[in-house]
Scaffold this motif. Sequence first.
Motif, PDB file in Angstrom:
ATOM      1  N   GLU A 174      20.888  48.953  40.620  1.00 61.64           N
ATOM      2  CA  GLU A 174      20.844  50.262  39.949  1.00 61.64           C
ATOM      3  C   GLU A 174      20.352  51.375  40.875  1.00 61.64           C
ATOM      4  O   GLU A 174      20.257  52.523  40.455  1.00 61.64           O
ATOM      5  CB  GLU A 174      19.964  50.186  38.700  1.00 61.64           C
ATOM      6  CG  GLU A 174      20.605  49.454  37.534  1.00 61.64           C
ATOM      7  CD  GLU A 174      19.866  49.681  36.223  1.00 61.64           C
ATOM      8  OE1 GLU A 174      18.782  50.307  36.237  1.00 61.64           O
ATOM      9  OE2 GLU A 174      20.389  49.254  35.173  1.00 61.64           O
ATOM     10  N   MET A 215      17.358  51.309  43.057  1.00 62.41           N
ATOM     11  CA  MET A 215      15.912  51.512  43.092  1.00 62.41           C
ATOM     12  C   MET A 215      15.466  52.206  44.372  1.00 62.41           C
ATOM     13  O   MET A 215      14.597  53.099  44.331  1.00 62.41           O
ATOM     14  CB  MET A 215      15.190  50.161  42.955  1.00 62.41           C
ATOM     15  CG  MET A 215      13.662  50.271  43.031  1.00 62.41           C
ATOM     16  SD  MET A 215      12.810  48.725  42.650  1.00 62.41           S
ATOM     17  CE  MET A 215      13.339  47.688  44.014  1.00 62.41           C
ATOM     18  N   GLN A 259      18.452  51.639  33.523  1.00 65.15           N
ATOM     19  CA  GLN A 259      19.604  51.930  32.668  1.00 65.15           C
ATOM     20  C   GLN A 259      20.017  50.708  31.853  1.00 65.15           C
ATOM     21  O   GLN A 259      20.193  50.793  30.640  1.00 65.15           O
ATOM     22  CB  GLN A 259      20.773  52.403  33.532  1.00 65.15           C
ATOM     23  CG  GLN A 259      20.450  53.641  34.358  1.00 65.15           C
ATOM     24  CD  GLN A 259      21.496  53.919  35.417  1.00 65.15           C
ATOM     25  OE1 GLN A 259      22.676  53.614  35.234  1.00 65.15           O
ATOM     26  NE2 GLN A 259      21.075  54.476  36.544  1.00 65.15           N
ATOM     27  N   ILE A 282      10.705  50.124  34.956  1.00 67.39           N
ATOM     28  CA  ILE A 282      10.044  51.389  35.278  1.00 67.39           C
ATOM     29  C   ILE A 282       9.811  51.416  36.784  1.00 67.39           C
ATOM     30  O   ILE A 282       9.293  50.454  37.358  1.00 67.39           O
ATOM     31  CB  ILE A 282       8.676  51.515  34.575  1.00 67.39           C
ATOM     32  CG1 ILE A 282       8.822  51.404  33.053  1.00 67.39           C
ATOM     33  CG2 ILE A 282       7.996  52.835  34.955  1.00 67.39           C
ATOM     34  CD1 ILE A 282       7.495  51.280  32.327  1.00 67.39           C
ATOM     35  N   THR A 320      16.068  55.837  44.175  1.00 65.57           N
ATOM     36  CA  THR A 320      15.086  56.470  43.298  1.00 65.57           C
ATOM     37  C   THR A 320      13.784  56.724  44.040  1.00 65.57           C
ATOM     38  O   THR A 320      13.164  57.787  43.896  1.00 65.57           O
ATOM     39  CB  THR A 320      14.828  55.573  42.070  1.00 65.57           C
ATOM     40  OG1 THR A 320      16.047  55.429  41.335  1.00 65.57           O
ATOM     41  CG2 THR A 320      13.757  56.177  41.177  1.00 65.57           C
ATOM     42  N   GLU A 361       6.029  59.962  39.689  1.00 68.89           N
ATOM     43  CA  GLU A 361       7.416  60.249  39.325  1.00 68.89           C
ATOM     44  C   GLU A 361       7.963  59.006  38.633  1.00 68.89           C
ATOM     45  O   GLU A 361       8.064  57.941  39.240  1.00 68.89           O
ATOM     46  CB  GLU A 361       8.244  60.565  40.569  1.00 68.89           C
ATOM     47  CG  GLU A 361       7.745  61.766  41.361  1.00 68.89           C
ATOM     48  CD  GLU A 361       8.447  61.903  42.704  1.00 68.89           C
ATOM     49  OE1 GLU A 361       9.459  61.194  42.937  1.00 68.89           O
ATOM     50  OE2 GLU A 361       7.984  62.701  43.536  1.00 68.89           O
ATOM     51  N   ILE A 362       8.326  59.142  37.355  1.00 70.85           N
ATOM     52  CA  ILE A 362       8.716  57.997  36.534  1.00 70.85           C
ATOM     53  C   ILE A 362      10.232  57.976  36.355  1.00 70.85           C
ATOM     54  O   ILE A 362      10.842  58.980  35.963  1.00 70.85           O
ATOM     55  CB  ILE A 362       8.050  58.053  35.145  1.00 70.85           C
ATOM     56  CG1 ILE A 362       6.525  58.082  35.276  1.00 70.85           C
ATOM     57  CG2 ILE A 362       8.530  56.890  34.280  1.00 70.85           C
ATOM     58  CD1 ILE A 362       5.910  56.798  35.733  1.00 70.85           C
ATOM     59  N   THR A 363      10.844  56.826  36.609  1.00 70.42           N
ATOM     60  CA  THR A 363      12.275  56.622  36.370  1.00 70.42           C
ATOM     61  C   THR A 363      12.448  55.323  35.587  1.00 70.42           C
ATOM     62  O   THR A 363      11.917  54.282  35.984  1.00 70.42           O
ATOM     63  CB  THR A 363      13.066  56.540  37.685  1.00 70.42           C
ATOM     64  OG1 THR A 363      12.839  57.731  38.451  1.00 70.42           O
ATOM     65  CG2 THR A 363      14.555  56.392  37.409  1.00 70.42           C
ATOM     66  N   LEU A 364      13.211  55.403  34.500  1.00 73.08           N
ATOM     67  CA  LEU A 364      13.453  54.225  33.672  1.00 73.08           C
ATOM     68  C   LEU A 364      14.793  53.599  34.021  1.00 73.08           C
ATOM     69  O   LEU A 364      15.734  54.283  34.431  1.00 73.08           O
ATOM     70  CB  LEU A 364      13.426  54.609  32.190  1.00 73.08           C
ATOM     71  CG  LEU A 364      12.174  55.330  31.691  1.00 73.08           C
ATOM     72  CD1 LEU A 364      12.255  55.542  30.185  1.00 73.08           C
ATOM     73  CD2 LEU A 364      10.906  54.571  32.061  1.00 73.08           C
TER      74      LEU A 364
END
Length: 396
Positions: free
Chosen positions: A149, A151, A55, A60, A154, A50-53
């Motif tokens: 942010e 993490m 902001q 990554i 996420t 599961e990839i989250t970039l």
Amino acid sequence: MTPDFTSEARSLAGDLRELRRELHRNPEVGLDLPETQRRILDALDGLPLEITLGQGLSSIIAVLRGAHPGPTVLLRGDMDALPVIESTGLDFASTNGSMHACGHDLHVSGLVGAAQLLSAHQSELSGTVAFMFQPGEEGLGGAKIMLEEGMFDTIGQKPDVAYAIHVAPGVPGTFVTKPGTIMAGANTLHVTMHGSGGHSSRPEDAVDPVRPILEFGQALQSMVTGSFSVFDPIVAQVTQLEAGKAVNVIPASAKLGASVRTLSHESTRRFPERATRLAESIAAAHGCTAEVVWTEQYPVTVNDGGEADFALRVLADSFGTERAVQVPDPLMGSEDFSFVLEQVPGAFLFFFVTPEGIDPESAATNHSPEVQFDDAHLPDQAAALASLAWERSLRE
């Protein structure tokens, strides 16, 4: 049954070396690393992640969820380079005015390798592994920004444990760490003495701020040795002095800047109190006033004792006891993985990767334009990260 990650990683050697050298040729500095991010995403493509970039930065977060319940383990690799002009002469040296002089290209490649190794065993994995690809370690606090942010949200929860491996010159193939403080906190001290300017021929008509700032710079060293224990050392290095522009003018103010490295939260708290008192007393003796600004850049990097011991045991089992060494003393350098370790128990380790033919004792150090790191050790770096995550997942 624990996979043989050391053997499996050998099949990744060519791809990891290619990735590392591509990153090395094209280093990016700071928080915005679009090409580095793209290359990492390409390398992770096709894995069950599961990839989250990020902001506000090119981070990554890649999450691997195992088929069985278990703890959440975070593995981190920093991505950014330094504004250093490379002079290694390597055929894959950077030519863009920046350089991976701290080995972050290997950190990224090793973490990609760990993601590949663990993804191949997703059906056997207990728990979750989060791969933290982080920009802005070099002075910009990218780890703190990633935490701010969200993490952990996420990932789905605060990790149970976190690990990071940092390459350095030394006996090749050796992993080292220690329980407790492993790296210093980074702080800055700026002092301005305010006086009253005048002509250099008539100092009696002015209030000279230069003399007290010079006195403070000398007295700062006496303060360190007289106010802090030798068993909790501090490095306070004056690196900046600024006063007048004209040689025949007594300036109205004079400034000093210093880098201060501390090895405990208590010393970090006490140092600005003592420095402020010292600056104000010296200023008053010269008829000046003192302005003191203290900035805590990175906290002390503190390993959890149990996790540091566990990491050394796992690496000794994987690579041999002679390659997993507990060191007696911390380093006075600093590291923003400290922000993660303030919230999550874990361990920060070093991995020595001096190339063959270079004497580890005299090898150029991290941040040098001449430093070299041997990417032949990347399979072991990837296997070490994968083994730490896997073995930790079996403990709960």
